[in-house]
Motif scaffolding. Sequence first.
Motif, mmCIF file in Angstrom:
data_model
loop_
_atom_site.group_PDB
_atom_site.id
_atom_site.type_symbol
_atom_site.label_atom_id
_atom_site.label_comp_id
_atom_site.label_asym_id
_atom_site.label_seq_id
_atom_site.Cartn_x
_atom_site.Cartn_y
_atom_site.Cartn_z
ATOM 1 N N ALA A 1 21.639 -0.762 -15.016
ATOM 2 C CA ALA A 1 21.818 -0.986 -13.580
ATOM 3 C C ALA A 1 20.470 -1.047 -12.865
ATOM 4 N N ALA A 2 19.564 -0.138 -13.218
ATOM 5 C CA ALA A 2 18.236 -0.146 -12.595
ATOM 6 C C ALA A 2 17.487 -1.431 -12.923
ATOM 7 N N LEU A 3 17.590 -1.880 -14.168
ATOM 8 C CA LEU A 3 16.919 -3.117 -14.558
ATOM 9 C C LEU A 3 17.519 -4.316 -13.827
ATOM 10 N N THR A 4 18.822 -4.294 -13.618
ATOM 11 C CA THR A 4 19.467 -5.382 -12.877
ATOM 12 C C THR A 4 18.918 -5.484 -11.460
ATOM 13 N N VAL A 5 18.776 -4.351 -10.798
ATOM 14 C CA VAL A 5 18.238 -4.351 -9.432
ATOM 15 C C VAL A 5 16.794 -4.837 -9.424
ATOM 16 N N ALA A 6 15.992 -4.337 -10.360
ATOM 17 C CA ALA A 6 14.580 -4.725 -10.406
ATOM 18 C C ALA A 6 14.425 -6.219 -10.671
ATOM 19 N N VAL A 7 15.206 -6.739 -11.603
ATOM 20 C CA VAL A 7 15.117 -8.163 -11.929
ATOM 21 C C VAL A 7 15.564 -9.012 -10.738
ATOM 22 N N ALA A 8 16.620 -8.594 -10.063
ATOM 23 C CA ALA A 8 17.117 -9.363 -8.920
ATOM 24 C C ALA A 8 16.075 -9.430 -7.808
ATOM 25 N N VAL A 9 15.469 -8.297 -7.484
ATOM 26 C CA VAL A 9 14.468 -8.285 -6.408
ATOM 27 C C VAL A 9 13.234 -9.078 -6.818
ATOM 28 N N MET A 10 12.808 -8.932 -8.065
ATOM 29 C CA MET A 10 11.657 -9.695 -8.551
ATOM 30 C C MET A 10 11.943 -11.196 -8.517
ATOM 31 N N ALA A 11 13.157 -11.575 -8.883
ATOM 32 C CA ALA A 11 13.518 -12.994 -8.857
ATOM 33 C C ALA A 11 13.567 -13.533 -7.431
ATOM 34 N N ILE A 12 14.025 -12.717 -6.489
ATOM 35 C CA ILE A 12 14.053 -13.157 -5.088
ATOM 36 C C ILE A 12 12.632 -13.357 -4.572
ATOM 37 N N ALA A 13 11.719 -12.483 -4.984
ATOM 38 C CA ALA A 13 10.313 -12.712 -4.635
ATOM 39 C C ALA A 13 9.816 -14.020 -5.241
ATOM 40 N N GLY A 14 10.261 -14.317 -6.459
ATOM 41 C CA GLY A 14 9.889 -15.578 -7.085
ATOM 42 C C GLY A 14 10.443 -16.788 -6.353
ATOM 43 N N VAL A 15 11.609 -16.639 -5.744
ATOM 44 C CA VAL A 15 12.175 -17.732 -4.952
ATOM 45 C C VAL A 15 11.221 -18.133 -3.830
ATOM 46 N N VAL A 16 10.577 -17.140 -3.223
ATOM 47 C CA VAL A 16 9.642 -17.417 -2.127
ATOM 48 C C VAL A 16 8.293 -17.891 -2.662
ATOM 49 N N LEU A 17 7.823 -17.251 -3.724
ATOM 50 C CA LEU A 17 6.503 -17.584 -4.254
ATOM 51 C C LEU A 17 6.489 -18.923 -4.975
ATOM 52 N N LEU A 18 7.582 -19.251 -5.654
ATOM 53 C CA LEU A 18 7.661 -20.478 -6.458
ATOM 54 C C LEU A 18 8.875 -21.286 -6.015
ATOM 55 N N PRO A 19 8.787 -21.933 -4.872
ATOM 56 C CA PRO A 19 9.967 -22.630 -4.333
ATOM 57 C C PRO A 19 10.459 -23.779 -5.202
ATOM 58 N N ALA A 20 9.608 -24.313 -6.075
ATOM 59 C CA ALA A 20 10.025 -25.434 -6.919
ATOM 60 C C ALA A 20 10.598 -24.983 -8.255
ATOM 61 N N ALA A 21 10.545 -23.701 -8.551
ATOM 62 C CA ALA A 21 11.011 -23.212 -9.852
ATOM 63 C C ALA A 21 12.533 -23.181 -9.899
ATOM 64 N N GLY A 22 13.068 -23.379 -11.092
ATOM 65 C CA GLY A 22 14.506 -23.324 -11.276
ATOM 66 C C GLY A 22 15.012 -21.897 -11.324
ATOM 67 N N LEU A 23 16.295 -21.754 -11.072
ATOM 68 C CA LEU A 23 16.884 -20.423 -11.010
ATOM 69 C C LEU A 23 16.844 -19.730 -12.373
ATOM 70 N N LYS A 24 17.133 -20.477 -13.424
ATOM 71 C CA LYS A 24 17.122 -19.896 -14.763
ATOM 72 C C LYS A 24 15.720 -19.444 -15.152
ATOM 73 N N GLY A 25 14.731 -20.273 -14.852
ATOM 74 C CA GLY A 25 13.353 -19.898 -15.151
ATOM 75 C C GLY A 25 12.904 -18.682 -14.363
ATOM 76 N N LEU A 26 13.317 -18.600 -13.106
ATOM 77 C CA LEU A 26 12.962 -17.439 -12.292
ATOM 78 C C LEU A 26 13.587 -16.164 -12.843
#
Length: 243
Positions: free
Chosen positions: A151-176
Amino acid sequence: MRTVREQAAAPRRGLASRIPSPGFDTFGSIFGFVYTFLAGNVLLAAANAPLVLCLALVADPIAAWPFFLALSATVPPSLAGLFAAFQALNDDGAAVKPVASFLRGYRHGFRRSALLGLAAVAVLLFLGVDLAIVQSMPGTALLVPVISVAAALTVAVAVMAIAGVVLLPAAGLKGLAKAALYLSVQRWYLSLAMLALLGIIAAAALLQPVLGVALAPAPLLFVVWSNSAYAFSAALRTPQDTP
């Protein structure tokens, strides 16, 4: 006598002249941070109004955790908006416009961050049900830590991926998602710090929903954003960029 006094005062004047005084840029930068934090808290509360309202009305939110977990699906898009405001603060400094940056980040990152949020909510719901089931099983001592770590890893990965959405707007969801999983494990100490800060925000929201949401999230989430941005930038750094 006058000459002696002037000679004694000269070192003091020289020392005072070398002490830097805060200028307009310094005060502008401080104002930019304060303004972004205040506006970010208000915008977070507005974007998650149903969640905040129910937290204020329900006496025991923990007992109704599946309901509140479902309501938290609105959080990831608002996180994308807040992270976009933080990125604009870093890029523009005192000239930042947090409301416009938040709305732009919310709009541009809504689809990917919402999908990430729904996936995280589904995983957390599954793990929460499993945790409730294994309480009466013989292997509780072994299964509970495993489920908690997942559960903790799920939260960490989700927040990190959301940061990636902003930092890498052209990246795909699977790659993020893959990059976020890798960085969350590789930079485990940043993940632990992130979880601690998110825990403080959650505790503040549970104890004092209105004040907790109005004061706590943005400054702590700025640290989360900074750590996530560092993790992504370090991973994307090429050997030529390394001094």
